[in-house]
Design an enzyme around this catalytic site. Structure first.
Site, PDB file in Angstrom:
ATOM      1  N   GLU A 523       0.862  -1.187   0.000  1.00  0.00           N
ATOM      2  CA  GLU A 523       0.000   0.000   0.000  1.00  0.00           C
ATOM      3  C   GLU A 523       0.892   1.229   0.000  1.00  0.00           C
ATOM      4  O   GLU A 523       1.149   1.816  -1.039  1.00  0.00           O
ATOM      5  CB  GLU A 523      -0.939  -0.038   1.204  1.00  0.00           C
ATOM      6  CG  GLU A 523      -2.160   0.834   1.046  1.00  0.00           C
ATOM      7  CD  GLU A 523      -3.243   0.465   2.056  1.00  0.00           C
ATOM      8  OE1 GLU A 523      -4.168   1.269   2.204  1.00  0.00           O
ATOM      9  OE2 GLU A 523      -3.159  -0.606   2.695  1.00  0.00           O
ATOM     10  N   GLU A 796      -2.159  -0.242  13.320  1.00  0.00           N
ATOM     11  CA  GLU A 796      -3.336   0.088  12.509  1.00  0.00           C
ATOM     12  C   GLU A 796      -4.622  -0.257  13.244  1.00  0.00           C
ATOM     13  O   GLU A 796      -5.570   0.522  13.266  1.00  0.00           O
ATOM     14  CB  GLU A 796      -3.267  -0.685  11.195  1.00  0.00           C
ATOM     15  CG  GLU A 796      -4.439  -0.444  10.262  1.00  0.00           C
ATOM     16  CD  GLU A 796      -4.265  -1.163   8.949  1.00  0.00           C
ATOM     17  OE1 GLU A 796      -4.897  -0.752   7.963  1.00  0.00           O
ATOM     18  OE2 GLU A 796      -3.479  -2.139   8.894  1.00  0.00           O
TER      19      GLU A 796
END
Length: 927
Positions: A523, A796
């Site tokens: 990502e 996260e």
């Protein structure tokens, strides 16, 4: 940016001036010469300004980007003066003129207390121009200061027309040849030799790439610590250029300039796209401008005369998948003069396309900023060994290992061990692996050039098994954008200090030319929602104004014609819709940067973007109720939804969208007020009133219960923080929020959107005690839960990992994700109690929030006027506070939560202490 080499003339003229005893008849004297002509009535001058900077904090930059610089300085903190009442700036094109007759600009005496962001108003400046400037000030008694030391700035190439060079590449990669993907992915090498007939007086290398480059001069790296340059911008619109001072690196006679080139973000894979969007081959652009001591000028530019090859040792390079290096392809001395390049081909060259702007880089590049050694060797066997560095970080390893000819070495990376096993599943499709193919049996040294990794552990296999592994085999080179970390908070609680360290490492790992969401998996994008959460905390803990303002330029370039802001910047076609709470970075970040710095330029630069985003919000709304898509309160713990929908939380999506619609209108209205755009003020005021009314009536009943969806912590946090209830309703909403937190056993139930608002809303409700409970919780979901499970960065998910079970099976488990580091904002605004009441902290409130969890906390807040310092202690019910108010600033004490408050300065008690002027104070009170 590097400091320019000061020539001997500058040294001979400026140094005596800085050391001279300068006196003046009155504050109206314009320079030292006038003062020295009046010795019979001299008076002493106050101390000179210090910390002279241009733009977002550059000192003596080379290759500067602004043709109209902004000047800033500070009053010396040890001066007897407290505040500035006026200033004078002088700017000249030579060091001689700065002290006689400044030829570019003399502001004369300007009555102003401003010491920052003063715009240059002199003669137009041009590319390459070197400028000399100085400043003096007058204090609150109208006493003049000495002149500051002279500072320089040198402009880069400001427009495409300044470039004579051409884009070059290996001829096999020309599009006419229909190059294969393998050719595009294989790094290119370039060189050019030239002769100098005299010694060098001055030399500048202007260089950039479509891709990433590593430049050399006469075999030496131009800048050994710079990596992955020039960085990542919207390549179809703008590419950043770098400037290097090579004056001391060129030789009389023959010289060689060289560079290696890879795809980087430009032409290699991005995100988890199997087919990269950027399939155009990388290209190099360089222009070396030399002035010899006899005045002769010589320019070396990239063109068809450069030699090129793809037969170098780096056979493959990818940000996500790593690097392949083959020792058999090494070319000893390929970047030096004594090298036979007859087998190389002439480069393919292409003229500059003026549709793509070439502009100087406006923040520091990614650099190697630190080195870490392993703390332990794990799971050693004849095939592999695991190195534990004790810290999740971003960078590359430097290997010094024994190898066997033709036995491939493999280097793998992991953030954590999963139930004791080396684990890379959370990297998803990112291979994140380096391969080294040795041609000889020997000890080799190798570090990757054109990739980067996020990791704590390295697994090394394929080494010479006859040698026992040693910790000195591998060193981790920590990389991030070269920003200054302040390390400016400490407390009496070890886990709170560890949390602060983890947040700092999260910043370091994700400030990689742009604000990444994560640095390890497939990502690594500039997600706007993550940035919204962390922009202000990052400004407290590091010097990142230039970093953010540069990224906002990319955001402006990526904004669609209808005003849409993509989910991540720069944008690549992957997820192509906008989200409320994410795209609102277009309004939130400029406003937050303005309040932290006081620089109106950041609002002026981004105001049109802010307005266009508001227009897009309006286009996605019906009767002032937002219908925009949203990721929701991303990764809220304990969601009631199941499957993929669980990631988006339980707060009604339209409520979220409408709340952020109102917020963006409010912030754009505030910006319009600062910029004095009256017509917009009227229109935005009316629009905000309509949205606020619609929000209240559409989403909540008379008891403030949500009409649709769940009553969530985030629903009330949004409404309270964004001022969407009236005063009476606000008290009721605070009670409902606190009740929801109580129902969760005083745990948070917030994701990416709600968490940044928790501390501000609860402190405003007078419940800092509850903030402390949330902050110091040890169980999931909490910040200390991650620490108890070995975290060295922020995660996260609130439960991404546990020591007992390893990685969360839900997936999407980045262990280096800065969004939840947003709580660090409260370290400064709550625990230390420093809150700006005027932009840039020219005036600030002091109201530390005390708790039995802590008996001491100290830290600093860096402002344009200097450091605010605070250190407090609690013993029994006695509170002691040491406070330093910087020059040209004022502090407002808010200690209503204390009794028997006394304030002393220099041992003398002050009776009226509502507003403190600059100085050091001792404050005492009782809880």
């Amino acid at each position: 940016m590097n400091k320019p080499r000061l020539n001997s003339l500058f040294k001979s003229v400026v140094k005596p001036l800085s050391l001279a005893l300068v006196v003046c008849l009155s504050a109206s004297c314009s320079n030292e010469k006038e003062a020295l002509n009046s010795p019979q009535q001299t008076i002493s001058l106050i101390a000179a300004p210090i910390e002279l900077k241009v733009g977002e904090g550059f000192k003596a930059p080379v290759g500067y980007y602004e043709s109209t610089p902004r000047f800033s300085w500070q009053m010396p903190q040890n001066s007897q003066s407290s505040a500035q009442s006026a200033y004078q700036i002088q700017v000249s094109s030579t060091p001689e003129l700065i002290s006689t007759q400044p030829d570019l600009w003399d502001s004369s005496k300007i009555n102003s207390t401003n010491t920052s962001w003063i715009h240059y108003q002199g003669q137009p400046l041009s590319s390459r121009q070197q400028v000399y400037w100085r400043v003096r000030l007058w204090d609150e008694s109208d006493k003049a200061s000495r002149w500051s030391d002279v500072q320089t700035l040198e402009l880069g190439l400001l427009k495409n027309e300044d470039w004579q060079a051409k884009w070059i590449g290996h001829p096999d990669t020309a599009l006419a040849n229909q190059p294969s993907k393998d050719l595009i992915a294989t790094p290119q090498y370039f060189r050019k030799s030239f002769t100098l007939s005299n010694k060098v007086a001055d030399a500048r290398l202007y260089i950039t790439a479509k891709g990433v480059f590593k430049p050399y001069i006469n075999g030496d790296e131009v800048s050994a610590k710079d990596v992955m340059t020039p960085g990542w911008t919207p390549y179809s619109q703008r590419i950043e250029t770098l400037t290097y001072d090579l004056t001391d690196k060129l030789n009389l006679g023959e010289n060689t300039i060289a560079a290696s080139l890879a795809g980087g973000w430009y032409s290699a894979r991005v995100a988890d796209l199997k087919e990269p969007e950027h399939t155009l081959p990388p290209r190099l652009l360089a222009q070396l401008e030399i002035t010899l001591i006899d005045g002769t000028k010589q320019t070396i530019t990239t063109d068809e005369t450069w030699k090129a090859t793809q037969q170098g040792p780096i056979r493959f390079a990818s940000n996500y998948d790593g690097e392949r290096y083959d020792q058999a392809f090494e070319m000893p001395n390929w970047n030096r003069t004594k090298f036979d390049s007859s087998s190389w081909q002439n480069a393919y060259a292409q003229d500059i396309d003026n549709a793509i702007k070439l502009r100087p880089k406006r923040h520091e590049p990614i650099r190697i900023v630190d080195e870490l050694s392993p703390i332990a060797l794990l799971e050693h066997n004849e095939n592999s060994v695991i190195f534990d560095f004790g810290q999740n970080m971003v960078g590359v390893p430097r290997l010094n290992i024994p190898v066997v000819a033709n036995q491939q070495v493999k280097v793998e990376f992991a953030e954590a061990l999963h139930k004791g096993e080396f684990y890379t599943d959370n990297y998803r499709s990112a291979l994140s692996t380096n391969f080294y193919s040795p041609a000889k049996t020997e000890f080799i040294q190798y570090q990757p050039t054109f990739t980067f990794h996020g990791y704590r552990y390295i697994k090394l296999s394929g080494f010479d098994a006859s040698k026992a592994p040693s910790k000195d085999w591998v060193t981790s080179l920590v990389q991030h954008s070269d920003i200054k970390l302040y390390n400016n908070f400490n407390s009496s609680h070890p886990k709170l200090n560890k949390l602060f360290s983890n947040i700092n490492w999260g910043l370091r790992g994700n400030f990689y030319d742009i604000p990444l969401d994560c640095p390890q998996r497939d990502e690594r994008l500039g997600w706007t929602g993550d940035a919204n959460a962390f922009v202000t905390p990052s400004m407290y803990i590091a010097d990142v104004y230039g970093f953010w303002s540069a990224w906002l330029e990319s955001m402006r370039e990526e904004q669609a014609n209808d005003g849409m802001i993509p989910l991540y910047v720069p944008f690549i076609t992957w997820i192509d819709w906008a989200s409320s709470g994410w795209g609102d970075a277009a309004t939130i970040i400029p406003w937050e940067l303005y309040t932290m710095t006081g620089d109106e330029t950041i609002l002026a630069e981004n105001y049109d973007m802010m307005k266009k985003w508001v227009d897009y919000h309006t286009s996605q709304s019906t009767n002032s109720i937002s219908k925009m898509k949203t990721f929701g309160d991303w990764l809220q713990p304990y969601p009631k939804a199941e499957g993929k929908g669980a990631n988006r939380g339980d707060t009604d999506f339209n409520l979220i969208g409408t709340a952020f619609y109102a917020r963006s209108v409010e912030l754009t209205l505030k910006a319009a007020t600062v910029l004095q755009k009256q017509a917009d003020i009227d229109a935005l005021s009316a629009l905000h009133a309509r949205i606020k009314n619609a929000f209240r009536t559409h989403f909540f009943d008379e008891q403030l219960t949500p009409k649709k969806g769940e009553a969530t912590q985030t629903a009330y946090l949004l409404a309270l923080e964004f001022n969407l209830f009236n005063a009476q309703e606000k008290l009721k909403a605070q009670e409902l929020l606190i009740a929801l937190i109580g129902q969760a056993d005083n745990h948070l139930r917030t994701g990416f959107l709600g968490t940044p608002l928790l501390t501000s809303v609860l402190q405003d409700a007078g419940r800092s005690d509850l903030i402390y409970q949330l902050l110091f919780k040890e169980t999931y979901p909490s910040w200390f839960y991650s620490i108890n499970n070995g975290a060295t960065t922020t995660w996260e998910r609130w439960n991404s990992y546990s020591l007992e079970d390893g990685f969360n099976p839900q997936g999407m488990n980045s262990l280096n994700h800065y969004a939840y580091g947003t709580v660090s904002r409260w370290f400064y605004e709550g625990i230390l109690g420093i809150q700006q009441t005027l932009p840039g902290f020219k005036e600030f409130k002091v109201s530390p929030q005390f708790s039995h969890y802590l008996d001491q906390a100290n830290g600093t807040v860096h402002t344009m006027n200097g450091e605010i310092e605070i250190n407090w202690f609690v013993k029994a019910d006695e509170v002691s506070i040491n406070l330093v108010v910087p020059k040209n600033s004022a502090a407002i004490l808010d200690l209503t939560h204390l009794q028997a408050v006394t304030v002393s300065q220099n041992g003398i008690q002050i009776s009226n202490h509502e507003k403190l002027t600059p100085g050091e104070y001792q404050i005492n009170g009782k809880l």
